[in-house]
Design an enzyme around this catalytic site. Structure first.
Site, PDB file in Angstrom:
ATOM      1  N   LYS A 198      35.680 -17.138  49.652  1.00 51.72           N
ATOM      2  CA  LYS A 198      35.335 -17.490  48.822  1.00 51.72           C
ATOM      3  C   LYS A 198      33.956 -17.554  47.661  1.00 51.72           C
ATOM      4  O   LYS A 198      33.128 -17.036  48.706  1.00 51.72           O
ATOM      5  CB  LYS A 198      35.568 -19.234  49.344  1.00 51.72           C
ATOM      6  N   LYS A 251      39.985 -17.581  47.030  1.00 53.11           N
ATOM      7  CA  LYS A 251      39.123 -18.863  45.720  1.00 53.11           C
ATOM      8  C   LYS A 251      37.757 -18.163  45.419  1.00 53.11           C
ATOM      9  O   LYS A 251      36.743 -17.870  45.594  1.00 53.11           O
ATOM     10  CB  LYS A 251      39.128 -19.781  46.805  1.00 53.11           C
ATOM     11  N   SER A 277      40.476 -26.309  39.977  1.00 57.00           N
ATOM     12  CA  SER A 277      40.423 -26.784  39.820  1.00 57.00           C
ATOM     13  C   SER A 277      39.673 -26.590  38.283  1.00 57.00           C
ATOM     14  O   SER A 277      40.286 -26.709  37.189  1.00 57.00           O
ATOM     15  CB  SER A 277      39.197 -27.727  39.617  1.00 57.00           C
TER      16      SER A 277
END
Length: 328
Positions: A198, A251, A277
């Site tokens: 991440k 991610k 997003s």
């Protein structure tokens, strides 16, 4: 001399193109993130994410039902709670009567066959807005103190009915810690999908708008990964495999396709990717301005993530893409 090897022969008609297509998308590839808010009969659009809404616990049931009809069977809810419920130890995260865990239980009750992947990180519940416990004097994110909180959070989520626990906090050792907590409490059947790599990305902005979960001070660079690093992702992968992860995640997705491929080539575990997003918002903004064909761009983005090696994709495009796939 004219060419004798002509790849275009395999592109000359739609039927042939379909026949030799190497990568295919289905609704079963998607995990749909859902934003939860307090209240009743609420369905509020996220301004920075056109077409994505924040749902109260009652209206999210209807949204899950619509998605199931489209073939989407996996969901990843995220909560937005009031500041009055937040504290530095994220105690609300283990409240089985709170917004998040009650909604998880309600979804599983209404739709027992769907898969719910829950998020393990302190930031939605933390008065500091960080994924771990913040030292009040130094501002340091305390790794080992955070593990206790994360373990109790994961246990509460399992009790609420979570099928997959998704530790997104990036604390060292959290997969092993959570696995031990779950197994010690007879939740051996609950899976862990670790956020293996991440990155400390600029692409998370709209998500933080939706949940009001931005850090109050500092940033997340001391625990999320440097976007410049590739080999570090493989080190994290090795640790997650050793600690007992059932699936691994990269991610963001679109700017890290190389990492998805690197991880896919080095593990036998299922690989997932989070089409985050900001990646969603960029496509939507360009489409709304008439700069790109939104539908074609969406499908190309998702196809590229799967082609890179993702077995499943967390994406805000899930519902819209499933509608496109249903049309054929």
């Amino acid at each position: 001399m004219l060419p004798t090897d002509r790849p275009r022969r395999n592109r000359k008609s739609q039927v042939i193109r379909d026949m030799v297509q190497e990568t295919r998308l289905t609704a079963h590839d998607f995990i749909f993130p859902l934003f939860l808010i307090e209240g009743h009969s609420q369905r509020l659009e996220v301004k920075s994410m056109p077409g994505i809404y924040r749902y109260s616990a009652d209206t999210v049931i209807d949204e899950v039902g619509r998605c199931v009809e489209l073939g989407i069977k996996a969901f990843a809810p995220f909560p937005s709670i009031s500041d009055g419920l937040k504290d530095r130890l994220a105690r609300e995260s283990a409240n089985l009567d709170g917004l998040y865990l009650k909604a998880v239980a309600d979804i599983k009750r209404q739709f027992p066959d769907v898969v719910i992947m829950t998020d393990v990180a302190m930031d939605p519940y933390s008065s500091d807005g960080h994924d771990g416990v913040v030292d009040v004097d130094s501002g340091e994110i305390l790794n080992d103190a955070s593990l206790e909180v994360l373990g109790q959070m994961a246990l509460a989520q399992a009790r609420a009915g979570a099928d997959i626990i998704g530790p997104s906090d990036m604390m060292d050792g959290r997969v092993a810690w959570i696995r031990d907590v779950l197994d010690s409490n007879a939740f051996q059947h609950v899976s862990i999908m670790s956020y293996t790599a991440k990155y400390a990305s600029a692409f998370y902005g709209p998500f933080r708008d939706a949940l009001d979960s931005a850090p109050k001070k500092g940033d997340k660079k001391s625990y999320q990964m440097n976007p410049a690093n590739r080999r570090e992702a493989l080190r994290e992968l090795a640790l997650d495999e050793t600690e007992g992860a059932d699936m691994v995640m990269i991610k963001p997705a679109l700017s890290y396709l190389d990492i998805i491929r690197e991880v896919k080539d080095r593990t036998n575990l299922p690989v997932t990717a989070y089409n985050v997003s900001g990646e969603y918002a960029m496509v939507k903004a360009a489409a709304l301005n008439g700069w790109m064909d939104g539908e074609r761009t969406m499908m190309e983005v998702l196809l590229s993530i799967k082609r890179a090696g993702a077995d499943a994709i967390l994406t805000y495009f899930a519902k819209e893409a499933a509608e496109v796939l249903r049309k054929g």
